[in-house]
Design an enzyme around this catalytic site. Sequence first.
Site, PDB file in Angstrom:
ATOM      1  CG  HIS A 129       4.955 -33.074  17.468  1.00  0.00           C
ATOM      2  ND1 HIS A 129       6.049 -31.848  17.703  1.00  0.00           N
ATOM      3  CD2 HIS A 129       5.845 -34.114  17.091  1.00  0.00           C
ATOM      4  CE1 HIS A 129       7.130 -32.263  17.405  1.00  0.00           C
ATOM      5  NE2 HIS A 129       7.007 -33.724  17.184  1.00  0.00           N
TER       6      HIS A 129
ATOM      7  CG  HIS B  17       5.724 -38.758  17.235  1.00  0.00           C
ATOM      8  ND1 HIS B  17       6.116 -38.715  15.785  1.00  0.00           N
ATOM      9  CD2 HIS B  17       6.247 -37.804  17.888  1.00  0.00           C
ATOM     10  CE1 HIS B  17       7.076 -37.818  15.833  1.00  0.00           C
ATOM     11  NE2 HIS B  17       7.215 -37.073  16.737  1.00  0.00           N
TER      12      HIS B  17
HETATM   13  P1  AMP Z   1       9.925 -34.609  16.117  1.00  0.00           P
HETATM   14  O1  AMP Z   1      10.983 -35.257  15.643  1.00  0.00           O
HETATM   15  O2  AMP Z   1       9.215 -35.231  17.394  1.00  0.00           O
HETATM   16  O3  AMP Z   1       9.707 -33.124  15.845  1.00  0.00           O
HETATM   17  O4  AMP Z   1       8.744 -34.937  14.961  1.00  0.00           O
HETATM   18  C1  AMP Z   1       8.538 -34.137  14.083  1.00  0.00           C
HETATM   19  C2  AMP Z   1       7.892 -35.142  12.830  1.00  0.00           C
HETATM   20  O5  AMP Z   1       7.102 -34.303  12.097  1.00  0.00           O
HETATM   21  C3  AMP Z   1       8.616 -36.067  12.033  1.00  0.00           C
HETATM   22  O6  AMP Z   1       8.422 -37.471  12.464  1.00  0.00           O
HETATM   23  C4  AMP Z   1       8.468 -35.708  10.707  1.00  0.00           C
HETATM   24  O7  AMP Z   1       8.163 -36.793   9.801  1.00  0.00           O
HETATM   25  C5  AMP Z   1       7.046 -35.025  10.754  1.00  0.00           C
HETATM   26  N1  AMP Z   1       6.804 -33.911   9.868  1.00  0.00           N
HETATM   27  C6  AMP Z   1       7.711 -32.958   9.470  1.00  0.00           C
HETATM   28  N2  AMP Z   1       6.901 -32.221   8.771  1.00  0.00           N
HETATM   29  C7  AMP Z   1       5.627 -32.751   8.312  1.00  0.00           C
HETATM   30  C8  AMP Z   1       4.468 -32.523   7.595  1.00  0.00           C
HETATM   31  N3  AMP Z   1       4.689 -31.212   6.657  1.00  0.00           N
HETATM   32  N4  AMP Z   1       3.540 -32.919   7.548  1.00  0.00           N
HETATM   33  C9  AMP Z   1       3.495 -34.202   8.378  1.00  0.00           C
HETATM   34  N5  AMP Z   1       4.395 -34.515   9.053  1.00  0.00           N
HETATM   35  C10 AMP Z   1       5.485 -33.736   9.062  1.00  0.00           C
END
Ligand code: AMP
Length: 136
Positions: A98, A100
Amino acid sequence: MDCIFCKIVAGELPSYKVYEDEKVLAFLDINPVNPGHTLLIPKEHYETTLDTPDELLQAMAAAMKKIAPAVMRAVKADAWNLGVNNGAAAGQIVMHTHWHIIPRFARDEHRLWRGEPYAEGEAARVARHITDNIKA
Ligand code: AMP
Ligand code: ZN
């Protein structure tokens, strides 16, 4: 597969979708750095950016160029960051590729990373090692 982003793709978990095409999906991050913080994912499961086939990365890049300006306009942002955590030590919590897309404001005072200058001679050495590894 027990992956929350795959579940979002499958519609088994709710999300605030902002963009979708055949290959990618984008939805709001539930814990935004700033409102409008969007996550862009390939619909197929790969763990990190490097595991993701070029064809899907190209689709992500094309979607990113559509989504980022729309996020900026929607929340009247001054700028935006593209953030990618690859691996747990880099802060990756969800092991599904993913990116951001983070809207930024002139006075939001977020500091996403800090930097330290190189010691004398270190930069040249590190650059050479990286170049050698690319050729290898
Ligand atoms: P990372 O630290 O790059 O793995 O980011 C994962 C991101 O996913 C974090 O910023 C979380 O806030 C976001 N996240 C986790 N679960 C969900 C969800 N169900 N819907 C939307 N965002 C999510
Ligand atoms: Zn997944």
